[in-house]
Design an enzyme around this catalytic site. Sequence first.
Site, PDB file in Angstrom:
ATOM      1  N   MET A  95       0.890  -1.086   0.131  1.00 40.96           N
ATOM      2  CA  MET A  95       0.054  -0.091  -0.159  1.00 40.96           C
ATOM      3  C   MET A  95       1.033   1.139   0.031  1.00 40.96           C
ATOM      4  O   MET A  95       0.475   2.311   0.287  1.00 40.96           O
ATOM      5  CB  MET A  95      -0.848  -0.058   1.001  1.00 40.96           C
ATOM      6  CG  MET A  95      -2.054  -1.124   1.103  1.00 40.96           C
ATOM      7  SD  MET A  95      -3.424  -0.981   2.039  1.00 40.96           S
ATOM      8  CE  MET A  95      -2.859  -0.687   3.690  1.00 40.96           C
ATOM      9  N   HIS A 122       9.173  -3.227   3.632  1.00 38.70           N
ATOM     10  CA  HIS A 122       8.940  -3.668   2.100  1.00 38.70           C
ATOM     11  C   HIS A 122      10.210  -3.900   1.285  1.00 38.70           C
ATOM     12  O   HIS A 122       9.882  -4.729   0.267  1.00 38.70           O
ATOM     13  CB  HIS A 122       8.305  -2.124   1.642  1.00 38.70           C
ATOM     14  CG  HIS A 122       6.979  -1.782   2.278  1.00 38.70           C
ATOM     15  ND1 HIS A 122       6.811  -0.882   3.299  1.00 38.70           N
ATOM     16  CD2 HIS A 122       5.768  -2.377   2.276  1.00 38.70           C
ATOM     17  CE1 HIS A 122       5.617  -0.537   3.574  1.00 38.70           C
ATOM     18  NE2 HIS A 122       4.761  -1.789   3.264  1.00 38.70           N
ATOM     19  N   LYS A 132       4.920 -10.049   9.152  1.00 37.45           N
ATOM     20  CA  LYS A 132       4.658  -9.090  10.092  1.00 37.45           C
ATOM     21  C   LYS A 132       2.873  -9.108  10.168  1.00 37.45           C
ATOM     22  O   LYS A 132       2.237  -9.231  11.168  1.00 37.45           O
ATOM     23  CB  LYS A 132       4.826  -7.687   9.753  1.00 37.45           C
ATOM     24  CG  LYS A 132       4.163  -6.575  10.663  1.00 37.45           C
ATOM     25  CD  LYS A 132       4.877  -5.446  10.920  1.00 37.45           C
ATOM     26  CE  LYS A 132       3.919  -4.423  12.000  1.00 37.45           C
ATOM     27  NZ  LYS A 132       2.708  -4.225  11.355  1.00 37.45           N
ATOM     28  N   GLN A 165      -3.004 -12.341   7.888  1.00 39.99           N
ATOM     29  CA  GLN A 165      -2.947 -11.732   6.203  1.00 39.99           C
ATOM     30  C   GLN A 165      -2.417 -12.981   5.469  1.00 39.99           C
ATOM     31  O   GLN A 165      -2.706 -13.488   4.473  1.00 39.99           O
ATOM     32  CB  GLN A 165      -2.534 -10.483   6.064  1.00 39.99           C
ATOM     33  CG  GLN A 165      -2.327 -10.277   4.518  1.00 39.99           C
ATOM     34  CD  GLN A 165      -1.844  -8.942   4.361  1.00 39.99           C
ATOM     35  OE1 GLN A 165      -2.900  -7.784   4.443  1.00 39.99           O
ATOM     36  NE2 GLN A 165      -0.892  -8.470   3.795  1.00 39.99           N
TER      37      GLN A 165
HETATM   38  O1  PAF Z   1      -0.412  -5.734   3.479  1.00 44.77           O
HETATM   39  C1  PAF Z   1      -0.655  -4.934   2.671  1.00 44.77           C
HETATM   40  O2  PAF Z   1      -0.166  -3.911   2.364  1.00 44.77           O
HETATM   41  C2  PAF Z   1      -2.004  -5.053   1.977  1.00 44.77           C
HETATM   42  O3  PAF Z   1      -3.062  -5.621   2.905  1.00 44.77           O
HETATM   43  C3  PAF Z   1      -2.016  -5.621   0.719  1.00 44.77           C
HETATM   44  C4  PAF Z   1      -1.796  -7.143   0.813  1.00 44.77           C
HETATM   45  C5  PAF Z   1      -1.158  -4.942  -0.321  1.00 44.77           C
HETATM   46  C6  PAF Z   1      -3.430  -5.386   0.176  1.00 44.77           C
HETATM   47  O4  PAF Z   1      -3.981  -4.246  -0.034  1.00 44.77           O
END
Ligand code: PAF
Length: 282
Positions: A26, A33, A144, A148
């Site tokens: 995001m 990242h 982290k 998810q």
């Molecule tokens: O982890 C994230 O930054 C978001 O949840 C993702 C996987 C890009 C989906 O919008």
Amino acid sequence: MQLISTITELRSRLVNERAVVFVPTMGNLHEGHLNLVKMAREHGGCVVASIFVNPLQFGPSEDFDKYPRTLEADCARLQGLADVVFAPPVDEIYPAKQTVFVELPPAANELCGAARPGHFRGMATVVLKLFNIVRPQVAVFGKKDYQQLHIIRQLVAQLNLPVRIVGGETVRAADGLALSSRNQYLNATERGEAIFLYQMLQGIRQAVLQGERDFERLQNQAVETLATRGWVVDYVAVRNQSDLQPVNPVRGDPAQRELVILAAARLGNTRLLDNIEVCLVQ
Ligand code: PAF
């Protein structure tokens, strides 16, 4: 590195690539990242990073509007690491009201799902859309966001998506705080206190390694300690790594040798999330 904002342009850029490795984000990129993008590089192939703040995964009172959008700086950080940055506007991903969603199992309503109703449904829906747009062979996600990552693995396995999911380790600040775009919401006092979440997880890990098996007691103690220090706790939970279900020490099956301690709690207006894996030896 090429910056692309439309699906048509992205598809024509990738049409002749034999392998695509994908890192969805995001934006507001930090070392965590960049570590995922570096991992993506190691797989060979064309590395695509997406930057898209997905409205579908934010609740009505959450931080969608204030979520930091820093495209220019993000592109500068990705220079030399990613081959393509896909940064679509919202109406490119949602040209019409989204009425088709990924339906997730009830476990997606636990842990973070309990505190953020609809979050994982919106997340899984956009990840599936992005996979269909980018068509990667490999996709890299951070550990982290442990739940998810677990849900994405289930999505891929149960919907037979032709993509391999790779999990990247959490990157931490020097004092141990897990890097997150939301850390910048913390004021100086909160930032000082924030490292306690990881210290608390380390304490539970240590206790488990030393033989403590009353996980409920550990969880309750941690929630209490956090609360007395001013945190508003969503959960502290010791779970199996494989299915994120509560641990039943009596069952003692092999899956229960690999545990993860997860926590989410708010400091002021900032919701922090962290976890730590623990592997028990017989
Ligand atoms: O982890 C994230 O930054 C978001 O949840 C993702 C996987 C890009 C989906 O919008």
